[in-house]
Design a protein around this motif. Structure first.
Motif, PDB file in Angstrom:
ATOM      1  N   GLU A  62       0.836  -1.196   0.000  1.00 30.52           N
ATOM      2  CA  GLU A  62       0.000   0.000   0.000  1.00 30.52           C
ATOM      3  C   GLU A  62       0.876   1.253   0.000  1.00 30.52           C
ATOM      4  OE1 GLU A  62      -3.420   2.135   2.785  1.00 30.52           O
ATOM      5  OE2 GLU A  62      -2.820   0.050   3.165  1.00 30.52           O
ATOM      6  N   TYR A  63       0.543   2.220  -0.863  1.00 29.89           N
ATOM      7  CA  TYR A  63       1.380   3.412  -0.958  1.00 29.89           C
ATOM      8  C   TYR A  63       0.538   4.670  -1.107  1.00 29.89           C
ATOM      9  CZ  TYR A  63       0.588   2.989  -6.036  1.00 29.89           C
ATOM     10  OH  TYR A  63       0.016   2.885  -7.272  1.00 29.89           O
ATOM     11  N   THR A  64       1.202   5.807  -0.923  1.00 30.45           N
ATOM     12  CA  THR A  64       0.572   7.115  -1.050  1.00 30.45           C
ATOM     13  C   THR A  64       1.245   7.883  -2.175  1.00 30.45           C
ATOM     14  OG1 THR A  64       0.108   7.197   1.328  1.00 30.45           O
ATOM     15  CG2 THR A  64       0.069   9.286   0.129  1.00 30.45           C
ATOM     16  N   ASN A  65       0.453   8.383  -3.101  1.00 32.91           N
ATOM     17  CA  ASN A  65       0.995   9.235  -4.163  1.00 32.91           C
ATOM     18  C   ASN A  65       1.251  10.642  -3.629  1.00 32.91           C
ATOM     19  OD1 ASN A  65      -0.974   7.444  -6.423  1.00 32.91           O
ATOM     20  ND2 ASN A  65       1.217   7.750  -6.733  1.00 32.91           N
ATOM     21  N   VAL A  66       2.346  11.249  -4.087  1.00 33.70           N
ATOM     22  CA  VAL A  66       2.655  12.629  -3.717  1.00 33.70           C
ATOM     23  C   VAL A  66       3.080  13.400  -4.960  1.00 33.70           C
ATOM     24  CG1 VAL A  66       3.364  12.043  -1.354  1.00 33.70           C
ATOM     25  CG2 VAL A  66       5.078  12.101  -3.166  1.00 33.70           C
ATOM     26  N   THR A  67       2.921  14.712  -4.905  1.00 27.10           N
ATOM     27  CA  THR A  67       3.364  15.548  -6.013  1.00 27.10           C
ATOM     28  C   THR A  67       4.885  15.710  -5.966  1.00 27.10           C
ATOM     29  OG1 THR A  67       3.133  17.581  -4.738  1.00 27.10           O
ATOM     30  CG2 THR A  67       1.189  16.827  -5.981  1.00 27.10           C
ATOM     31  N   GLU A  68       5.449  16.233  -7.037  1.00 29.05           N
ATOM     32  CA  GLU A  68       6.900  16.434  -7.093  1.00 29.05           C
ATOM     33  C   GLU A  68       7.365  17.413  -6.019  1.00 29.05           C
ATOM     34  OE1 GLU A  68      10.465  17.396 -10.295  1.00 29.05           O
ATOM     35  OE2 GLU A  68       8.372  17.387 -10.941  1.00 29.05           O
ATOM     36  N   ASP A  69       6.598  18.478  -5.796  1.00 29.70           N
ATOM     37  CA  ASP A  69       6.969  19.461  -4.760  1.00 29.70           C
ATOM     38  C   ASP A  69       7.015  18.817  -3.377  1.00 29.70           C
ATOM     39  OD1 ASP A  69       7.295  21.541  -6.488  1.00 29.70           O
ATOM     40  OD2 ASP A  69       5.331  22.440  -6.145  1.00 29.70           O
ATOM     41  N   VAL A  70       6.053  17.952  -3.101  1.00 30.46           N
ATOM     42  CA  VAL A  70       6.022  17.269  -1.805  1.00 30.46           C
ATOM     43  C   VAL A  70       7.202  16.300  -1.687  1.00 30.46           C
ATOM     44  CG1 VAL A  70       4.744  15.651  -0.358  1.00 30.46           C
ATOM     45  CG2 VAL A  70       3.540  17.521  -1.494  1.00 30.46           C
ATOM     46  N   MET A  71       7.464  15.519  -2.751  1.00 31.25           N
ATOM     47  CA  MET A  71       8.557  14.549  -2.718  1.00 31.25           C
ATOM     48  C   MET A  71       9.902  15.242  -2.482  1.00 31.25           C
ATOM     49  SD  MET A  71       9.240  11.282  -2.841  1.00 31.25           S
ATOM     50  CE  MET A  71       8.211  10.218  -3.857  1.00 31.25           C
ATOM     51  N   LYS A  72      10.080  16.408  -3.069  1.00 31.42           N
ATOM     52  CA  LYS A  72      11.336  17.148  -2.893  1.00 31.42           C
ATOM     53  C   LYS A  72      11.587  17.498  -1.432  1.00 31.42           C
ATOM     54  CE  LYS A  72      11.863  19.319  -7.438  1.00 31.42           C
ATOM     55  NZ  LYS A  72      11.748  20.571  -8.221  1.00 31.42           N
ATOM     56  N   THR A  73      10.537  17.763  -0.686  1.00 34.67           N
ATOM     57  CA  THR A  73      10.703  18.136   0.725  1.00 34.67           C
ATOM     58  C   THR A  73      11.076  16.944   1.599  1.00 34.67           C
ATOM     59  OG1 THR A  73       8.399  17.775   1.418  1.00 34.67           O
ATOM     60  CG2 THR A  73       8.927  19.922   0.437  1.00 34.67           C
ATOM     61  N   LEU A  74      10.863  15.729   1.095  1.00 38.50           N
ATOM     62  CA  LEU A  74      11.148  14.523   1.872  1.00 38.50           C
ATOM     63  C   LEU A  74      12.556  14.001   1.647  1.00 38.50           C
ATOM     64  CD1 LEU A  74       7.821  12.532   1.311  1.00 38.50           C
ATOM     65  CD2 LEU A  74       8.448  13.970   3.253  1.00 38.50           C
ATOM     66  N   SER A  75      13.260  14.553   0.673  1.00 40.68           N
ATOM     67  CA  SER A  75      14.543  14.008   0.262  1.00 40.68           C
ATOM     68  C   SER A  75      15.665  15.026   0.418  1.00 40.68           C
ATOM     69  CB  SER A  75      14.455  13.553  -1.200  1.00 40.68           C
ATOM     70  OG  SER A  75      15.714  13.172  -1.689  1.00 40.68           O
ATOM     71  N   ASN A  76      16.862  14.513   0.746  1.00 38.39           N
ATOM     72  CA  ASN A  76      18.058  15.355   0.775  1.00 38.39           C
ATOM     73  C   ASN A  76      18.858  15.238  -0.512  1.00 38.39           C
ATOM     74  OD1 ASN A  76      17.787  16.485   3.359  1.00 38.39           O
ATOM     75  ND2 ASN A  76      18.641  14.665   4.341  1.00 38.39           N
ATOM     76  N   LEU A  77      18.374  14.423  -1.440  1.00 36.87           N
ATOM     77  CA  LEU A  77      19.079  14.242  -2.705  1.00 36.87           C
ATOM     78  C   LEU A  77      18.851  15.431  -3.634  1.00 36.87           C
ATOM     79  CD1 LEU A  77      18.277  10.494  -3.489  1.00 36.87           C
ATOM     80  CD2 LEU A  77      20.299  11.436  -2.379  1.00 36.87           C
ATOM     81  N   LYS A  78      19.829  15.661  -4.526  1.00 39.28           N
ATOM     82  CA  LYS A  78      19.683  16.750  -5.491  1.00 39.28           C
ATOM     83  C   LYS A  78      18.579  16.434  -6.499  1.00 39.28           C
ATOM     84  CE  LYS A  78      24.440  18.454  -5.201  1.00 39.28           C
ATOM     85  NZ  LYS A  78      25.725  18.653  -5.931  1.00 39.28           N
ATOM     86  N   SER A  79      18.543  15.188  -6.949  1.00 37.82           N
ATOM     87  CA  SER A  79      17.485  14.768  -7.877  1.00 37.82           C
ATOM     88  C   SER A  79      16.317  14.187  -7.083  1.00 37.82           C
ATOM     89  CB  SER A  79      18.011  13.723  -8.856  1.00 37.82           C
ATOM     90  OG  SER A  79      18.533  12.619  -8.164  1.00 37.82           O
ATOM     91  N   THR A  80      15.122  14.454  -7.532  1.00 36.93           N
ATOM     92  CA  THR A  80      13.926  14.014  -6.812  1.00 36.93           C
ATOM     93  C   THR A  80      13.705  12.515  -6.998  1.00 36.93           C
ATOM     94  OG1 THR A  80      12.934  16.167  -7.268  1.00 36.93           O
ATOM     95  CG2 THR A  80      11.451  14.434  -6.497  1.00 36.93           C
TER      96      THR A  80
END
Length: 242
Positions: A62-80
């Motif tokens: 089971e998973y949750t879809n997120v927008t690109e803007d939201v995913m960027k806030t969850l990651s410390n990587l340069k690429s999303t």
């Protein structure tokens, strides 16, 4: 379900796990990319999964879809990342009888290499000192190639753990350039704890004093020392092959 807001409570909670102290408190950490997520899933450690909207995944969770803007806030990587998860620690109170102790290891790449080597050569547990790099740091995780989910890892006061190991009559082996004993003279041991030290300073004097044996790798005189990640592979292979 699609999350579009960076202020969503679930998103805020995941973001807090990027902090080492909070991650340790919860016993959870963030993982990014298919490889790590697949390994966490295979080991029944995956807790939550977030997928970039429009991305397909190939396993049943089971998973949750997120927008690109939201995913960027969850990651410390340069690429999303396209997929991001939350995993539980793989942890047991039983240290086993083949143990690595890391004394103030600092480099994430070295930590990741040692974790991979440990899995390859049959180690039960890796003990990270409180002062060592956090084993669930994103750079360590990427360098493990997913192997962090296949070994017991604990973090704490290594003096206390060494005392526990000694109470079980398990030999404690230190790696040091300041000894005349070479690795290839070390007898075959079914139970052992091997200590690797800081990249620049080696094992601290306090920890060296607890060792039953000190060994070093025989090498060409023109080479003063080896990277601790490389050294760990040589030492662990020697112990593995017997």
């Amino acid at each position: 379900m699609l999350i579009t807001s960076k202020d969503n409570n679930k998103i805020k909670e995941v973001r807090k796990l990027l902090d080492r102290k909070y991650s340790k408190e919860k016993g959870l950490f963030v993982i990014e990319g298919n490889n790590l997520i697949t390994e966490a899933y295979k080991n029944n450690l995956l807790v939550e999964l977030y997928v970039l909207d429009g991305t397909e995944i190939d396993f049943d969770f089971e998973y949750t879809n997120v927008t690109e803007d939201v995913m960027k806030t969850l990651s410390n990587l340069k690429s999303t990342p396209r997929v991001l998860g939350v995993s539980k620690y793989k942890r047991t109170n039983d240290l086993g009888n083949k143990i690595i102790v890391l004394d103030n290891l600092q480099d994430p790449g070295n930590a990741g290499t040692i974790i991979r080597n440990a899995v390859a050569f049959g180690i039960d547990t890796i003990i990270f000192s409180d002062t060592s790099v956090y084993p669930y740091h994103e750079k360590v995780l990427r360098s493990t190639g997913g192997m962090i989910f296949n070994i017991n890892i604990v973090i704490g006061n290594i003096g206390n753990y060494i005392n526990e190991i000694k109470r079980k009559d398990i030999k404690v082996i230190g790696t040091s350039l300041h000894t005349n004993s070479y690795l290839d003279t070390l007898e075959k041991l079914e139970e052992f704890a091997i200590i690797f030290g800081n990249e620049g300073n080696g094992i601290s004097s306090e920890v060296l004093d607890t060792c039953d044996i000190l060994v070093k790798i025989k090498m060409n005189e023109s080479c003063e020392s080896l990277n601790v990640g490389v050294s760990s592979g040589i030492v662990l292979y020697h112990m593995f092959k017997g």
